[in-house]
Design a protein around this motif. Sequence first.
Motif, PDB file in Angstrom:
ATOM      1  N   ALA A   1      26.893  59.457  13.833  1.00  0.00           N
ATOM      2  CA  ALA A   1      26.390  60.088  15.054  1.00  0.00           C
ATOM      3  C   ALA A   1      26.607  61.600  14.985  1.00  0.00           C
ATOM      4  O   ALA A   1      27.609  62.072  14.439  1.00  0.00           O
ATOM      5  N   ARG A   2      25.670  62.336  15.552  1.00  0.00           N
ATOM      6  CA  ARG A   2      25.748  63.801  15.485  1.00  0.00           C
ATOM      7  C   ARG A   2      27.064  64.330  16.040  1.00  0.00           C
ATOM      8  O   ARG A   2      27.645  65.282  15.515  1.00  0.00           O
ATOM      9  N   ILE A   3      27.560  63.750  17.121  1.00  0.00           N
ATOM     10  CA  ILE A   3      28.761  64.257  17.764  1.00  0.00           C
ATOM     11  C   ILE A   3      29.987  64.114  16.867  1.00  0.00           C
ATOM     12  O   ILE A   3      30.994  64.810  17.065  1.00  0.00           O
ATOM     13  N   GLU A   4      29.907  63.248  15.851  1.00  0.00           N
ATOM     14  CA  GLU A   4      31.048  63.057  14.970  1.00  0.00           C
ATOM     15  C   GLU A   4      31.363  64.313  14.175  1.00  0.00           C
ATOM     16  O   GLU A   4      32.517  64.544  13.793  1.00  0.00           O
TER      17      GLU A   4
ATOM     18  N   PHE B   1      25.484  70.108  23.359  1.00  0.00           N
ATOM     19  CA  PHE B   1      26.152  69.952  24.646  1.00  0.00           C
ATOM     20  C   PHE B   1      25.174  70.414  25.725  1.00  0.00           C
ATOM     21  O   PHE B   1      24.435  71.386  25.523  1.00  0.00           O
ATOM     22  N   VAL B   2      25.185  69.754  26.860  1.00  0.00           N
ATOM     23  CA  VAL B   2      24.423  70.216  28.014  1.00  0.00           C
ATOM     24  C   VAL B   2      25.409  70.456  29.147  1.00  0.00           C
ATOM     25  O   VAL B   2      26.225  69.588  29.471  1.00  0.00           O
ATOM     26  N   SER B   3      25.347  71.649  29.747  1.00  0.00           N
ATOM     27  CA  SER B   3      26.272  72.025  30.817  1.00  0.00           C
ATOM     28  C   SER B   3      25.595  72.025  32.177  1.00  0.00           C
ATOM     29  O   SER B   3      24.463  72.481  32.321  1.00  0.00           O
ATOM     30  N   SER B   4      26.311  71.523  33.172  1.00  0.00           N
ATOM     31  CA  SER B   4      25.816  71.531  34.540  1.00  0.00           C
ATOM     32  C   SER B   4      26.976  71.191  35.472  1.00  0.00           C
ATOM     33  O   SER B   4      28.005  70.663  35.036  1.00  0.00           O
TER      34      SER B   4
ATOM     35  N   ASP C   1      24.141  65.096  23.004  1.00  0.00           N
ATOM     36  CA  ASP C   1      25.242  64.413  22.323  1.00  0.00           C
ATOM     37  C   ASP C   1      26.545  64.512  23.107  1.00  0.00           C
ATOM     38  O   ASP C   1      27.477  63.742  22.867  1.00  0.00           O
ATOM     39  N   ALA C   2      26.615  65.472  24.019  1.00  0.00           N
ATOM     40  CA  ALA C   2      27.817  65.676  24.816  1.00  0.00           C
ATOM     41  C   ALA C   2      27.431  66.354  26.118  1.00  0.00           C
ATOM     42  O   ALA C   2      26.404  67.036  26.200  1.00  0.00           O
TER      43      ALA C   2
ATOM     44  N   THR D   1      27.599  53.690  29.591  1.00  0.00           N
ATOM     45  CA  THR D   1      27.174  54.636  28.553  1.00  0.00           C
ATOM     46  C   THR D   1      28.354  55.501  28.144  1.00  0.00           C
ATOM     47  O   THR D   1      28.946  56.207  28.967  1.00  0.00           O
ATOM     48  N   ARG D   2      28.725  55.441  26.867  1.00  0.00           N
ATOM     49  CA  ARG D   2      29.858  56.225  26.377  1.00  0.00           C
ATOM     50  C   ARG D   2      29.356  57.525  25.786  1.00  0.00           C
ATOM     51  O   ARG D   2      28.624  57.537  24.808  1.00  0.00           O
ATOM     52  N   THR D   3      29.731  58.622  26.412  1.00  0.00           N
ATOM     53  CA  THR D   3      29.273  59.943  25.995  1.00  0.00           C
ATOM     54  C   THR D   3      30.454  60.901  25.902  1.00  0.00           C
ATOM     55  O   THR D   3      31.362  60.851  26.738  1.00  0.00           O
TER      56      THR D   3
END
Length: 252
Positions: A2-5, A67-70, A85-86, A121-123
Amino acid sequence: MARIELFRQHLTEKRAVKIIAGIDNFDIENIKKVVTSAEQSGASAVDICAKPEIISEIREMTDMPIFVSSIVPSELVKAVEMGADAIELGNFDVLYKKGMSFSAEQVLSLVNETLSLLGDTRTFFSVTIPGELAIAEQIELARKLETMGIDLIQTEGHFSSSEISEGARGLMERAELTISNTIELSRNIDLPIMTATAINPTTAPFAFAAGASAIGCGSCINKMDSELSMMATARSLVEIASRNTMKVVELV
């Protein structure tokens, strides 16, 4: 894998570099330049806003961790559905300028709402600790987030002085609060910490020395006009982070 790894690995090695396009940056051309700089410099991840069309375009553009921030739980959940991915609840510092503030209770409420909406959903979930909170409140909040299963804590400063020194001293003054917050939090929690706000090639070594496993770097890159300058700065940050890994290995 996975990309986040990739990001997780760099985090474990205490050399993660997240390049931040900006929670309020909706200029797609600027964001693309930031992402290209992050990707080609070998950065660990890029952080973008929660606007769906931007998430979609950047996801098609790169395979690096996004990463997406909000501060809006529903936007974070939507981002995951669109391929993020995060998620990052926070990057509050840019919102302070709009007269907004965030208490520990508000942060916990937003985190709980986001987790509830995510369901099974595990994120990968990062949370910013508001820099304007007293350090005792920051530590208490971080400990509660740790018990909730949050993956990463991001520190920030809240520099409000209108008188900034010139040169390196001015850069250090801007980063002083976020670095001191990193020191205090790293002594009190086991979660990895990302130091953000005023982190650049001058201040990044101090962030890692303070106990950071990662740095979040935004304005030192996304405010530049030249893509070449963005690339050079991003590469410098990655090199600094890599040297930190070597120091950690030597200590072990």
